[in-house]
Design a protein around this motif. Structure first.
Motif: not given
Ligand code: NDP
Length: 334
Positions: A249, A53, A324, A127, A162-163, A135, A328, A158, A322, A251-252
């Motif tokens: 987030g 971003y 996909r 992070l 990672g998250t 969250f 992880g 997703a 980005e 991502a899309s």
């Protein structure tokens, strides 16, 4: 400690754009320390979606910019008054300008890496692990379900990312009934391996219909959505009455402005949290970090490393993330 060089390698952005704007440089001046800062020689740097971003300009920062928000390494120089931190200490941090050989970090943003945790693990977990932990607990209030037997229905988009991996693992520990979504059969398998009881292939299945089927028409009590624009409307359809939608987030793409009246249909709580606003005080940072380290040491959180890219190949790493193509955590190394 060897003398600190005058210049270093790092990734510089001078204009916003695609992965091609990430320039590998070997002549960037090494930062000069200010009061309260230490100089960290980075060993591993974590790649996070937020880095894309700042690269594209969706999130604003003055240019030129060394991007990157997370790393682990060794302190090689200290300014005065840096608390308990000294040269030679193994540390990890969440702070700006991490895509570089050296980063100046305020001591308040550092954590010692405890024995039993590698630098690689620390850089891979800070992070996204703290995001999942804060969250789950504060945005969704889910720690209340700990030990209470049958937990709520929770959906993680997703779930092989990672998250997502951190969320699935932590929510499972908390006792939630976790449904993951992921793009493709292989990612779905991984989500299940991480503790999702159900995995829905978002490329080949109707996610909303499958959620209704799995939950026997109840819907999900909580949705964790880092995908954003592409999934938001479906979230409102499959969430249960009085559910909590944690939209965190893009991502899309970012979620367009919404009509709040839509929330009244099921008394939905909508959250748009940011990790950094949950770890503002020293006490918040220290207690969540200690809890995350315990989860890592016990193996309850164990995120697969997708790849460790050489720093100079960061553009390829961003394209993979980005595109996909990853699961992880993605790391950088000099
Ligand atoms: P991930 O490793 O989860 O990668 C992103 C994943 O999103 C992809 O692998 C893909 O999984 C899924 N996805 C679905 N649609 C798209 C699309 N159109 N383009 C790209 N990806 C898509 O990344 P991170 O864990 O780093 O971040 C996940 C999200 O969480 C991001 O939106 C990020 O900004 C957010 N985040 C927010 C924080 C906050 O403080 N608010 C903190 C940390 C993360 P699949 O193919 O399986 O669908």
């Amino acid at each position: 400690m060897p003398p600190v060089p005058k210049t270093m390698s790092g990734i510089l952005i001078t204009e916003n754009g695609g992965p091609e704007v990430l320039q590998y440089k070997t002549d960037i001046p090494v930062p000069v320390l200010k009061e309260g800062e230490v100089l960290v020689k980075n060993e591993f740097m974590g790649i996070n979606y937020i880095d894309t971003y700042f690269r594209t300009g969706l999130y604003k920062a003055p240019l030129p910019l060394i991007t990157g928000k997370e790393a682990a390494g060794t302190i090689i120089a200290v300014h005065s008054s840096t608390g308990g931190f000294k040269e030679g200490d193994r540390v990890t941090y969440l702070h700006d300008h991490a895509y570089a050989e050296f980063t100046a970090v305020p001591a308040s943003k550092l954590a010692h890496i405890p024995d039993g945790i590698s630098s690689q693990q620390a850089a891979a977990s800070m992070l996204q692990g703290l995001t999942a932990l804060t969250f789950a607990r504060e945005a969704a209030g889910l720690d209340k379900t700990l030990g209470l037997g049958e937990g709520p229905w929770v959906l993680v988009h997703a779930a092989a990312g990672g998250t997502g991996t951190n969320l699935v693992q932590i929510l499972s520990v908390m006792g939630a009934k976790v449904i993951g979504t992921a793009g493709g059969a292989e990612k779905c398998e991984l989500a299940k391996k991480n503790g999702a009881q159900w995995a829905i292939d978002n490329k080949n299945e109707d996610v909303v219909a499958r959620v209704k089927e799995i939950t026997g028409g109840h819907g999900v009590d909580v949705v964790f959505d880092g995908v954003g624009k592409a999934t938001f409307d479906g979230d409102l359809e499959m969430i249960a009455r009085k559910g909590t939608l944690v939209s965190f987030g893009n991502a899309s793409g970012p979620v367009p402005p919404i009509d709040v009246l839509k929330l009244g249909a099921k008394n939905i709580k909508l959250m748009r949290p940011v990790l950094f606003n949950y770890i503002v005080t020293q006490e918040e940072r220290d207690s969540y970090t200690a809890e995350l380290f315990d989860l890592l040491k016990s193996g309850k959180v164990n995120v697969k490393i997708h790849d460790i890219y050489p720093l100079k190949d960061v553009a390829r790493a961003h394209s993979d993330l980005e595109g996909r193509k990853t699961t992880g955590k993605l790391l950088l190394k000099l």
